[in-house]
Enzyme design. Structure first.
Site, PDB file in Angstrom:
ATOM      1  N   ASP A 405       0.795  -1.235  -0.006  1.00  0.00           N
ATOM      2  CA  ASP A 405      -0.024  -0.077  -0.121  1.00  0.00           C
ATOM      3  C   ASP A 405       0.841   1.315   0.147  1.00  0.00           C
ATOM      4  OD1 ASP A 405      -2.302   1.708   0.302  1.00  0.00           O
ATOM      5  OD2 ASP A 405      -2.345   1.508   2.182  1.00  0.00           O
ATOM      6  N   GLU A 408       2.458   4.847  -4.169  1.00  0.00           N
ATOM      7  CA  GLU A 408       2.388   5.876  -5.350  1.00  0.00           C
ATOM      8  C   GLU A 408       3.828   6.297  -5.648  1.00  0.00           C
ATOM      9  OE1 GLU A 408       0.129   5.619  -2.789  1.00  0.00           O
ATOM     10  OE2 GLU A 408      -1.065   4.421  -4.216  1.00  0.00           O
ATOM     11  N   ASP A 483      -9.139   4.073  -1.789  1.00  0.00           N
ATOM     12  CA  ASP A 483     -10.042   4.500  -0.876  1.00  0.00           C
ATOM     13  C   ASP A 483     -11.041   4.988  -1.197  1.00  0.00           C
ATOM     14  OD1 ASP A 483      -7.830   3.658   0.894  1.00  0.00           O
ATOM     15  OD2 ASP A 483      -7.056   5.634   1.471  1.00  0.00           O
TER      16      ASP A 483
HETATM   17  C1  GLC Z   1      -4.542   3.473   2.721  1.00  0.00           C
HETATM   18  C2  GLC Z   1      -5.107   2.114   2.028  1.00  0.00           C
HETATM   19  C3  GLC Z   1      -6.112   1.608   3.009  1.00  0.00           C
HETATM   20  C4  GLC Z   1      -5.383   1.049   4.382  1.00  0.00           C
HETATM   21  C5  GLC Z   1      -4.984   2.141   4.955  1.00  0.00           C
HETATM   22  C6  GLC Z   1      -4.151   2.022   6.481  1.00  0.00           C
HETATM   23  O1  GLC Z   1      -5.422   4.220   3.122  1.00  0.00           O
HETATM   24  O2  GLC Z   1      -5.557   2.720   0.992  1.00  0.00           O
HETATM   25  O3  GLC Z   1      -6.404   0.333   2.657  1.00  0.00           O
HETATM   26  O4  GLC Z   1      -6.282   0.370   5.067  1.00  0.00           O
HETATM   27  O5  GLC Z   1      -4.257   2.904   4.239  1.00  0.00           O
HETATM   28  O6  GLC Z   1      -2.993   1.217   6.178  1.00  0.00           O
END
Ligand code: GLC
Length: 799
Positions: A405, A408, A483
């Site tokens: 995650d 980007e 998100d």
């Molecule tokens: C980001 C991710 C989400 C995750 C969060 C905490 O917002 O997109 O899926 O739960 O980070 O790790």
């Protein structure tokens, strides 16, 4: 119409007339009077690559997108010359390069236009960063439409849109947010029943304008790098997409459990909470294959550590969950906390693995753990080190999947939400700035992760999911749409985005079911599950800020509905797995938007709600509250309503009943759908029998069924079974033939065949050419079912 002179005044430059050209076996080089060079390479009979250099010198040819093993080779190449053009003729189409300005046109062999340059290649010099903005414009027909471009949260048909590709962390994005998590600079154009594709393999920030600025012009450009694009000729969309996916690569088959239902939240902790969730699933007999650990399992958000207060013995927990059928998936982010007492940080610091600013200091930025440094995943040595970090998590603790995650990469509280552009990257030995490496950072992180998980989980298959990606990243990982929000609009978006990802080579995709931010009503949650079970990746995830999002939270009615649908997904696993097989073998998308399914029918060009799941199941989600049904388009042909077996004739829009417990689903007539029994998780039960649902048709239809051992690599040694069912139906006769490939034989012996819509009374039955009695096949006249050996060659019913 903008004239060249006006553009020149804006600083745009153009190729001048041709001085000379030369060609070898597969490449034609054109040199223009002002030094511009155009290189056209024939890769396949239906694919050409175009590279332009503004001063005759090409950069080193390197791409992260292209699969090294992509199949190449063509049957025919003729290069012809006439007064005004040089013609490149392949077996499938003709490319003409104009001698006076190097503009390019593509034509079918009968002369019909596919695609022509408008201004064609032009560029703008940008002294400060040392390169050029490289640009291309193509003319567009009035009836031309556009599809593709990754995860864009906008209309499925891209006509009239201007979009840019720059991977961005967009919490709670909305419809028409321009930049999202992924960069897939690939689109398909469709007009006059001719489809073609453009893959602009440039990792700088890229831009696409589909007739927004000018009604009959499509353009694409980049803030640096080369004008380097692939033109793929169809004429069928399937030809374009499978050629694109061959070029940029296909993934391995995922383990079948990865296609089950997954439950996630930010975050389930401590261990007692995880166990409570697991126990509840089993108590309710609600199928579930995977539970996710979000950032709170770590010690102070340090990757590759565990918070021992919350999870005192992770290995034991993971093992016990596994005994109960749950696979544990853990999150890993790129930011490494600056902490000299943290071994991962120390090692990367000592080995100089972190990204640096142009003037030397390390790239420093805030993410969940506070101030972090960031590994340079574009350095192969760093990826190798990163893959090794999974030894404990995967190899010893037994975590089965990794969730990447914030790649980007996301940086908090800074302008642009990412690295400054001066940050340096190795780019696999082609050092560059973040301008060029930004869009591949997440892809290279997921690649390093894939290598690690694969190594330590061997001989089982790896499962990776990433938020950011670039074209070709489908070789390493699955993905989700980030998100999103618990709103009806986002349910609509999820449908469009997953279809679009399927049209962009990235079929293994899903959305956060129910919405990540905010909280869905029970109705919205139920509707989202109804859609989500038809997405290649099926996971409920939420931020946890707004309450619970487990299926039992919304009351008994919603629990009952969602359970029924998740059970349907488990029944359809062999069908979905077969669609995955076609995706990993041939690049055929797992979901087929209607335009892909039937491009000849122009009604489909503007449809976005309906899609085909696999090859033969038509799905149309309900995307509004408080409705009892909806209008939907049924593609041509005849379709069985899954819920009442009524047959409808397509090629038209119609009203379909859809009270809360129903999502419109139709099965193509003639289809044979393989079904497993409901299980609480993949391989929970020994499968005794596979049901084949046969949807009668007067006429012919082929169906397929792929199986293997659901995990591991034996399938690559031929240990798979690929069955083709050839169905022929007449007024008073049904013939079903089976052909089988592969050496695998599943442990069950029989199929239970169930025929829907059989138009005659069965009077005689022939099994493998011998007449048998109904009782021999346990024929049940009520539900028209038979038990037959799975090795049958032919079943013949006579009325
Ligand atoms: C980001 C991710 C989400 C995750 C969060 C905490 O917002 O997109 O899926 O739960 O980070 O790790």
């Amino acid at each position: 119409m903008i004239t060249n002179t006006e553009l020149e005044q804006k600083g745009n430059l153009f190729p001048a007339g041709l001085i000379s050209y030369e060609h070898d076996q597969d490449t034609i080089n054109f040199i223009s009077k002002n030094g511009v060079r155009l290189q056209v390479t024939v890769l396949r009979d239906n694919m050409l690559r175009f590279r332009y250099s503004t001063n005759g010198i090409f950069e080193h040819d390197f791409s992260y997108a292209i699969d090294e093993d992509n199949p190449q080779g063509f049957n025919k190449l003729t290069v012809d010359d006439n007064e005004s053009h040089v013609e490149i003729i392949t077996e499938k189409f003709i490319c003409r390069v104009a001698k006076d300005d190097l503009r390019v046109g593509m034509y079918e062999l009968d002369g019909r236009k596919i695609l022509e340059d408008e201004l064609g290649f032009h560029w703008e010099e940008t002294f400060e960063f040392g390169g050029s903005f490289v640009k291309m414009s193509k003319s567009s027909k009035d009836q031309e439409n556009y599809f593709g471009l990754g995860d864009k949260p906008t209309n499925f048909n891209l006509k009239g849109k201007r979009l840019s590709l720059w991977n961005t962390d967009q919490y709670a994005y909305g419809k028409d947010t321009v930049e999202l998590y992924k960069a897939v600079p690939f689109y398909m154009g469709l007009h006059s029943n001719i489809c073609y594709g453009i893959f602009f393999d440039n990792t700088f920030k890229t831009h696409f304008d589909f007739c927004q600025e000018r009604r009959n012009v499509t353009s694409f450009w980049a803030d640096g790098g080369e004008m380097n694009y692939y033109f793929i000729y169809g004429p069928q969309m399937a030809d374009v997409l499978t050629t694109y996916t061959d070029l940029t690569g296909k993934p391995e088959l995922p383990p079948m459990w990865a296609l089950g239902y997954h439950q996630s939240k930010w975050s389930y902790y401590p261990e007692s909470k995880v166990r409570e969730i697991a126990a509840k699933f089993r108590e309710l007999n609600f199928p579930c294959d995977a539970l996710y650990l979000d950032i709170d399992y770590m010690e102070g958000f340090r990757c590759f550590t565990w918070n021992k207060d919350y999870f005192p013995d992770p290995k034991r927990m993971v093992k016990e969950l596994e005994n109960d059928g749950f696979k544990t998936v853990a999150i890993i982010d790129p930011g490494i906390k600056i902490d000299l007492n943290y071994p991962v940080f120390k090692e990367a610091l000592e080995k100089d693995y972190f990204c640096r600013r142009a003037d030397g200091p390390k790239m420093r930025g805030k993410v969940w753990p506070g101030e972090c440094y960031f590994p340079d995943f574009t350095n192969p040595e760093v990826r190798e080190w990163w893959s090794g970090l999974y030894r404990e998590l995967i190899g010893e603790i037994g975590v089965k999947g990794i969730w990447n995650d914030m790649n980007e990469p996301a940086v908090m509280e800074v302008p642009g939400k990412t690295f400054p552009l001066d940050v340096r990257h190795d780019y696999d030995g082609h050092p560059c700035s973040h301008r060029k490496a930004h869009n591949v950072y997440g892809m290279q992180m997921a690649r390093g992760t894939y290598e690690g998980v694969k190594k330590f989980n061997f001989p089982k298959r790896p499962f990776i999911i990433t938020r950011a990606n670039y074209a070709g990243g489908q070789r390493y990982t699955s993905t989700w749409t980030g998100d999103n929000v618990a709103s009806w609009e986002h349910l609509w978006l999820a449908n469009v985005q997953i279809q679009r990802l399927c049209m962009s080579g990235m079929s293994f995709a899903g959305s956060d079911i129910g919405g990540f931010a905010e909280q869905p009503s029970g109705e919205l949650f139920a509707r989202w599950i109804q859609l989500g079970i038809f997405h290649p990746f099926c996971r409920v995830h939420s931020s946890g800020d707004h309450g619970e999002q487990e299926p039992w939270f919304f009351g008994d009615e919603v629990l009952g509905i969602t359970k029924k649908y998740v059970e349907l997904r488990y029944q359809l696993l062999p069908y979905l797995y077969t669609a995955f097989f076609h995706y990993v073998q041939e690049g055929i998308p797992i979901l087929k938007p209607l335009v892909y399914y039937d491009q000849e029918d122009v009604q489909t060009h503007h449809r976005a709600d309906e899609f085909i799941f696999g090859n033969q199941i038509l799905v149309c989600p309900v995307q509004e509250p408080n409705v009892q049904g909806r209008r939907m388009y049924i593609p041509k042909g005849k379709w069985y309503n899954l819920w009442n077996n009524n047959v409808v004739t397509g090629g038209r829009e119609m009203w379909v009943e859809a009270p809360l417990e129903t999502i419109p689903v139709f099965i193509k007539e003639g289809a044979i759908i393989p079904k497993y029994p409901v299980q609480q998780y993949v391989d929970e039960k020994k499968i005794e029998e596979v049901q084949l649902d046969v949807y009668y048709k007067i006429g012919k239809e082929n169906s397929e069924f792929y199986e293997d051992s659901h995990d591991g690599y034996e399938y690559r040694q031929g240990m798979f079974s690929h069955r083709t069912f050839k169905f022929t139906g007449k007024e008073d006769e049904m013939i079903l033939r089976q052909h089988k490939n592969g050496k695998y034989s599943a442990p069950y012996k029989n199929f239970k065949l169930k025929v829907f819509g059989l138009p005659f009374e069965v009077k005689q039955i022939f099994f493998d050419n011998e007449e048998v009695k109904p009782a021999d096949l346990e024929y049940n006249d009520e539900d028209k079912s038979f038990i037959i050996s799975k090795e049958f060659s032919e079943l013949h019913l006579v009325g």
